[in-house]
Design a protein around this motif. Structure first.
Motif, PDB file in Angstrom:
ATOM      1  N   VAL A 182       0.827  -1.212   0.000  1.00  0.00           N
ATOM      2  CA  VAL A 182       0.000   0.000   0.000  1.00  0.00           C
ATOM      3  C   VAL A 182       0.861   1.262   0.000  1.00  0.00           C
ATOM      4  CG1 VAL A 182      -1.828   1.295   1.171  1.00  0.00           C
ATOM      5  CG2 VAL A 182      -1.841  -1.192   1.265  1.00  0.00           C
ATOM      6  N   THR A 183       1.759   1.370   0.976  1.00  0.00           N
ATOM      7  CA  THR A 183       2.436   2.655   1.186  1.00  0.00           C
ATOM      8  C   THR A 183       3.371   3.030   0.039  1.00  0.00           C
ATOM      9  OG1 THR A 183       3.979   1.458   2.582  1.00  0.00           O
ATOM     10  CG2 THR A 183       2.344   2.789   3.698  1.00  0.00           C
ATOM     11  N   THR A 184       3.952   2.063  -0.657  1.00  0.00           N
ATOM     12  CA  THR A 184       4.871   2.425  -1.739  1.00  0.00           C
ATOM     13  C   THR A 184       4.140   3.220  -2.817  1.00  0.00           C
ATOM     14  OG1 THR A 184       6.273   0.526  -1.302  1.00  0.00           O
ATOM     15  CG2 THR A 184       6.503   1.532  -3.459  1.00  0.00           C
ATOM     16  N   PHE A 185       2.871   2.910  -3.055  1.00  0.00           N
ATOM     17  CA  PHE A 185       2.104   3.702  -4.024  1.00  0.00           C
ATOM     18  C   PHE A 185       1.800   5.090  -3.444  1.00  0.00           C
ATOM     19  CE2 PHE A 185      -1.843   5.022  -6.195  1.00  0.00           C
ATOM     20  CZ  PHE A 185      -1.381   4.993  -7.508  1.00  0.00           C
ATOM     21  N   ILE A 186       1.389   5.117  -2.186  1.00  0.00           N
ATOM     22  CA  ILE A 186       0.990   6.384  -1.561  1.00  0.00           C
ATOM     23  C   ILE A 186       2.163   7.359  -1.465  1.00  0.00           C
ATOM     24  CG2 ILE A 186       0.124   7.411   0.599  1.00  0.00           C
ATOM     25  CD1 ILE A 186      -1.549   4.834   0.966  1.00  0.00           C
ATOM     26  N   GLU A 187       3.377   6.825  -1.282  1.00  0.00           N
ATOM     27  CA  GLU A 187       4.573   7.678  -1.165  1.00  0.00           C
ATOM     28  C   GLU A 187       4.761   8.589  -2.376  1.00  0.00           C
ATOM     29  OE1 GLU A 187       7.778   4.942  -0.663  1.00  0.00           O
ATOM     30  OE2 GLU A 187       7.259   4.508   1.424  1.00  0.00           O
ATOM     31  N   HIS A 188       4.220   8.165  -3.509  1.00  0.00           N
ATOM     32  CA  HIS A 188       4.433   8.925  -4.743  1.00  0.00           C
ATOM     33  C   HIS A 188       3.323   9.948  -5.010  1.00  0.00           C
ATOM     34  CE1 HIS A 188       7.160   5.544  -5.274  1.00  0.00           C
ATOM     35  NE2 HIS A 188       7.775   6.265  -6.174  1.00  0.00           N
ATOM     36  N   LEU A 189       2.385  10.084  -4.090  1.00  0.00           N
ATOM     37  CA  LEU A 189       1.264  11.006  -4.298  1.00  0.00           C
ATOM     38  C   LEU A 189       1.471  12.291  -3.506  1.00  0.00           C
ATOM     39  CD1 LEU A 189      -1.677   8.433  -3.898  1.00  0.00           C
ATOM     40  CD2 LEU A 189      -0.456   9.071  -6.001  1.00  0.00           C
ATOM     41  N   SER A 190       0.928  13.396  -4.019  1.00  0.00           N
ATOM     42  CA  SER A 190       0.957  14.635  -3.236  1.00  0.00           C
ATOM     43  C   SER A 190      -0.305  14.697  -2.373  1.00  0.00           C
ATOM     44  CB  SER A 190       1.048  15.853  -4.155  1.00  0.00           C
ATOM     45  OG  SER A 190      -0.031  15.863  -5.054  1.00  0.00           O
ATOM     46  N   GLY A 191      -0.212  15.447  -1.281  1.00  0.00           N
ATOM     47  CA  GLY A 191      -1.333  15.537  -0.350  1.00  0.00           C
ATOM     48  C   GLY A 191      -1.174  14.648   0.864  1.00  0.00           C
ATOM     49  N   VAL A 192      -0.048  13.887   0.902  1.00  0.00           N
ATOM     50  CA  VAL A 192       0.195  12.962   2.020  1.00  0.00           C
ATOM     51  C   VAL A 192       1.484  13.369   2.730  1.00  0.00           C
ATOM     52  CG1 VAL A 192       0.318  10.537   2.717  1.00  0.00           C
ATOM     53  CG2 VAL A 192      -0.760  11.146   0.537  1.00  0.00           C
ATOM     54  N   ASP A 193       1.399  13.511   4.041  1.00  0.00           N
ATOM     55  CA  ASP A 193       2.564  13.901   4.844  1.00  0.00           C
ATOM     56  C   ASP A 193       3.071  12.678   5.611  1.00  0.00           C
ATOM     57  OD1 ASP A 193       4.406  14.910   6.618  1.00  0.00           O
ATOM     58  OD2 ASP A 193       3.178  16.622   7.251  1.00  0.00           O
ATOM     59  N   PHE A 194       4.269  12.217   5.240  1.00  0.00           N
ATOM     60  CA  PHE A 194       4.824  11.013   5.878  1.00  0.00           C
ATOM     61  C   PHE A 194       5.546  11.331   7.186  1.00  0.00           C
ATOM     62  CE2 PHE A 194       3.606   8.881   2.110  1.00  0.00           C
ATOM     63  CZ  PHE A 194       3.605   7.528   2.397  1.00  0.00           C
TER      64      PHE A 194
END
Length: 344
Positions: free
Chosen positions: A70-82
């Motif tokens: 899941v997270t590897t895809f989300i890492e490439h999106l804007s709007g998400v603060d890791f």
């Protein structure tokens, strides 16, 4: 000629020890920079070769190029603060520290396209690529922007659709969406979860699949399974609506799960990836055990729609165990193929 009972895996295979920590989910990379890029490609080649040597028909990258499904895809999106992390309950089972949604979700650039092109160059076999499903994605985040599970899932569905269209253009034959959350949030699945999934596959001409399982063989999942009683009927809640959906293939967990096999009747007409390999155990199935699971499934699924598969990903297993299980899957499918040929 099309192979009868084509075999595949649900997704992940163990990573080599030189790339990441073995038998560990979320394992950090051991390489950096260009070495990591080369290392991932080398690992992908190995995963492909191991599938080919085991006789797997529909091959994948073994998820060698991603840290987590899941997270590897989300890492490439804007709007998400890791950096700004919050603790949330994942699938009502365990707590995890997760990133925060802080603004509108957008996909600035392709995520897996280069990896998919690389896999396509390595083989003429049909290839399958896995993406996280919208509902499972929202279950691994803290939403401080949309404040609506449904709207966040819909935004993810739109960016997944962008990625899926480029994967199709890169030569991927089957795009699979992993939705373990479909076995937990039944009302939401039926209210808007399947609609989000259909938004994610909008306009695709390649085959599409949804993988719904009871999870990796990790303690939080095996403990949860012990609470489910003698019959695991979760699929019963979502299958009727999935049967009506535009998804081509439904991938589910059968072997050593307590799923009543007759639930497959609820998705009659769909292609079914029948999980005939238990990923929560190091015990290697015999070809006969695999064949038994497939024979039971054939009472409810037409032979030309049955795809023998693993229950879930095999990332937490040792490479040797995963290899032996793939061999058992192919050998079991071969037994049933021969029986079907003899019956005709």
């Amino acid at each position: 000629m099309k192979t009868l009972l084509p075999t595949s895996t649900a997704g992940s295979l163990p990573k080599p020890a030189w790339l990441a920590e073995p038998e560990t989910l979320w394992s950090p990379w051991k390489l950096q920079g260009n070495e990591l890029i080369d290392g991932k490609q080398d690992a992908l080649r190995i995963a492909l070769q191991e599938q080919q040597q085991a006789g797997v028909d529909i091959v994948s990258d073994g998820e060698q190029t991603r840290q987590h499904f899941v997270t590897t895809f989300i890492e490439h999106l804007s709007g998400v603060d890791f950096e700004n992390r919050k603790t949330v309950r994942i699938r009502d089972r365990y707590d995890a520290s997760v990133p925060t949604i802080v603004g509108p979700i957008a996909r600035q650039k392709p995520v897996f396209i280069e990896d998919a092109k690389f896999l396509r160059q390595q083989t003429k076999q049909p290839i399958k690529w896995a993406l996280p499903g919208p509902m499972t994605m929202i279950d691994t985040l803290y939403d401080d922007h949309y404040h609506s599970r449904k709207q966040l899932a819909w935004e993810f569905a739109k960016v997944l659709n962008q990625e899926a269209k480029e994967l199709e253009a890169a030569g991927v034959d089957i795009i699979q969406f992993d939705e373990p959350a479909f076995n937990v949030f039944f009302d939401e699945v039926n209210d808007w979860g399947i609609a989000c999934l259909e938004r994610a596959i909008e306009g695709l001409k390649c085959e599409t699949a949804v993988h719904i399982c009871y999870g990796y063989g990790i303690k939080a999942n095996t403990d949860w399974k012990k609470t489910l009683g003698n019959e695991w009927r979760q699929y019963e809640e979502v299958f009727p609506k999935l049967q009506q959906s535009n998804i081509d293939i439904i991938s589910l967990e059968c072997h050593n799960s307590r799923v009543p096999i007759e639930l497959l009747a609820l998705i009659r007409g769909k292609k079914v990836m029948v999980g005939a390999i238990d990923v929560a155990s190091d015990t290697i199935e015999t070809p006969q055990q695999v064949a038994d699971t497939l024979r039971q499934a054939l009472e409810f699924v037409d032979a030309d729609k049955l795809y023998p598969c693993t229950n879930c990903g095999m990332a937490p297993l040792s490479r040797e165990v995963a290899r032996d299980k793939l061999n058992a899957l192919s050998a079991g499918a071969a037994i049933v193929r021969q029986e079907l040929a003899n019956a005709n």
